[in-house]
Design a protein around this motif. Sequence first.
Motif, mmCIF file in Angstrom:
data_model
loop_
_atom_site.group_PDB
_atom_site.id
_atom_site.type_symbol
_atom_site.label_atom_id
_atom_site.label_comp_id
_atom_site.label_asym_id
_atom_site.label_seq_id
_atom_site.Cartn_x
_atom_site.Cartn_y
_atom_site.Cartn_z
ATOM 1 N N ALA A 158 39.712 41.678 42.097
ATOM 2 C CA ALA A 158 39.731 40.504 41.216
ATOM 3 C C ALA A 158 38.433 39.714 41.352
ATOM 4 C CB ALA A 158 40.929 39.618 41.550
ATOM 5 N N ALA A 159 37.909 39.614 42.576
ATOM 6 C CA ALA A 159 36.650 38.896 42.789
ATOM 7 C C ALA A 159 35.508 39.600 42.074
ATOM 8 C CB ALA A 159 36.356 38.776 44.282
ATOM 9 N N PHE A 160 35.498 40.945 42.124
ATOM 10 C CA PHE A 160 34.457 41.687 41.415
ATOM 11 C C PHE A 160 34.584 41.482 39.907
ATOM 12 C CE2 PHE A 160 33.153 45.472 39.041
ATOM 13 C CZ PHE A 160 31.795 45.459 39.325
ATOM 14 N N ASP A 161 35.797 41.542 39.382
ATOM 15 C CA ASP A 161 36.001 41.349 37.944
ATOM 16 C C ASP A 161 35.480 39.980 37.508
ATOM 17 O OD1 ASP A 161 37.173 43.814 37.914
ATOM 18 O OD2 ASP A 161 39.225 43.087 37.669
ATOM 19 N N LEU A 162 35.717 38.969 38.325
ATOM 20 C CA LEU A 162 35.241 37.629 37.985
ATOM 21 C C LEU A 162 33.725 37.586 37.954
ATOM 22 C CD1 LEU A 162 35.712 34.635 37.424
ATOM 23 C CD2 LEU A 162 35.865 34.264 39.901
ATOM 24 N N ARG A 163 33.085 38.185 38.942
ATOM 25 C CA ARG A 163 31.621 38.231 38.968
ATOM 26 C C ARG A 163 31.101 38.966 37.733
ATOM 27 N NH1 ARG A 163 29.647 36.903 44.071
ATOM 28 N NH2 ARG A 163 27.585 37.720 43.548
ATOM 29 N N PHE A 164 31.729 40.082 37.415
ATOM 30 C CA PHE A 164 31.326 40.876 36.259
ATOM 31 C C PHE A 164 31.368 40.026 34.988
ATOM 32 C CE2 PHE A 164 31.981 43.783 32.755
ATOM 33 C CZ PHE A 164 31.227 44.896 33.077
ATOM 34 N N VAL A 165 32.472 39.348 34.762
ATOM 35 C CA VAL A 165 32.612 38.532 33.550
ATOM 36 C C VAL A 165 31.638 37.356 33.561
ATOM 37 C CG1 VAL A 165 34.178 37.063 32.224
ATOM 38 C CG2 VAL A 165 35.027 39.188 33.237
ATOM 39 N N HIS A 166 31.535 36.680 34.692
ATOM 40 C CA HIS A 166 30.667 35.504 34.791
ATOM 41 C C HIS A 166 29.219 35.840 34.471
ATOM 42 C CE1 HIS A 166 28.770 31.887 36.241
ATOM 43 N NE2 HIS A 166 28.316 32.453 37.355
ATOM 44 N N TYR A 167 28.675 36.866 35.115
ATOM 45 C CA TYR A 167 27.261 37.172 34.938
ATOM 46 C C TYR A 167 26.977 37.940 33.652
ATOM 47 C CZ TYR A 167 26.524 35.444 39.643
ATOM 48 O OH TYR A 167 26.455 34.632 40.757
ATOM 49 N N MET A 168 27.912 38.749 33.195
ATOM 50 C CA MET A 168 27.696 39.487 31.945
ATOM 51 C C MET A 168 27.761 38.582 30.724
ATOM 52 S SD MET A 168 27.176 42.912 32.018
ATOM 53 C CE MET A 168 27.988 43.666 30.607
ATOM 54 N N THR A 169 28.447 37.447 30.840
ATOM 55 C CA THR A 169 28.566 36.542 29.686
ATOM 56 C C THR A 169 27.728 35.279 29.823
ATOM 57 O OG1 THR A 169 30.497 35.351 30.601
ATOM 58 C CG2 THR A 169 30.939 37.329 29.284
#
Length: 277
Positions: free
Chosen positions: A51-62
């Motif tokens: 879940a922490a990785f998914d959040l990082r992915f969404v935060h930085y990709m957007t």
Amino acid sequence: MAQVTMTTQRWDELKALLQDDRRLQTEYPKVAEYLEMATRLPGTGDDQADAAFDLRFVHYMTGGAAVSSNPYWDIVEPLVFEHEGRRVVNGGRAEGSARLAFAQLILQSAYAYAVPSPQTIEWISGFCAGLPIVELGAGRGYWAAQLSRSGLPVEAYDVEPPDKTENISFPGASGQVDVWHPVRDLDGFATRSEVADYVLFLCWPPGWGDKMASEALSSFERAGGKRLVYIGEPKGGKTGNDAFFDALAARWSLDSVDPHFVSWWTEADVAQGWVRN
């Protein structure tokens, strides 16, 4: 895994985006694709870490440049672990995970095939010894952007600049930057000075018999080039052609290898500095 920090405003922005499926699909289709597929793929086995990785992915990709100047690194850094003497993005598992492998495909398409850690950027800067860099096969110019931010003069060229023509390795998508640094076509490279007073940078030049790497090196040699940074796999791997590696063995010496280079666990790439004999 280290937690990503963000302002209350940014957190509210992400919540609003994730609660609006239609907007997410329209504005950030690659992020939507990842989130849809991630739930179907095995992760690390640690739900909190995934879940922490998914959040990082969404935060930085957007978030774009407003949240990071090197989002690729900020996304993968917490997943970097030592494995068999190498630093690899594997989430702490030798076999990685199917979810991380899917993220890898999206990140490599959005940014670059190789991972530009700050330590590798610093190593390249030291190897250049004050010379500017010319990158051939620059793709989106992501590495060129990181090198430029470090203070190095950088020119980037590609046969198919993604902001000007279709590039199957770096296809366009909404919510995604076409190029991170100006990338000119090879006609632009042909008009520059013929004196190779620069360091040639080849990052993941095409393999499978493609002549790009060997032709670039031959042209560099004819112009008097003396220093080369190569990031890719060894001979017989996914990058470079046999003639390229044969030329290195015959006329060049390996001067430096970045001991801190970070690779995806699925790849065998390295960062090397070569000097002409």
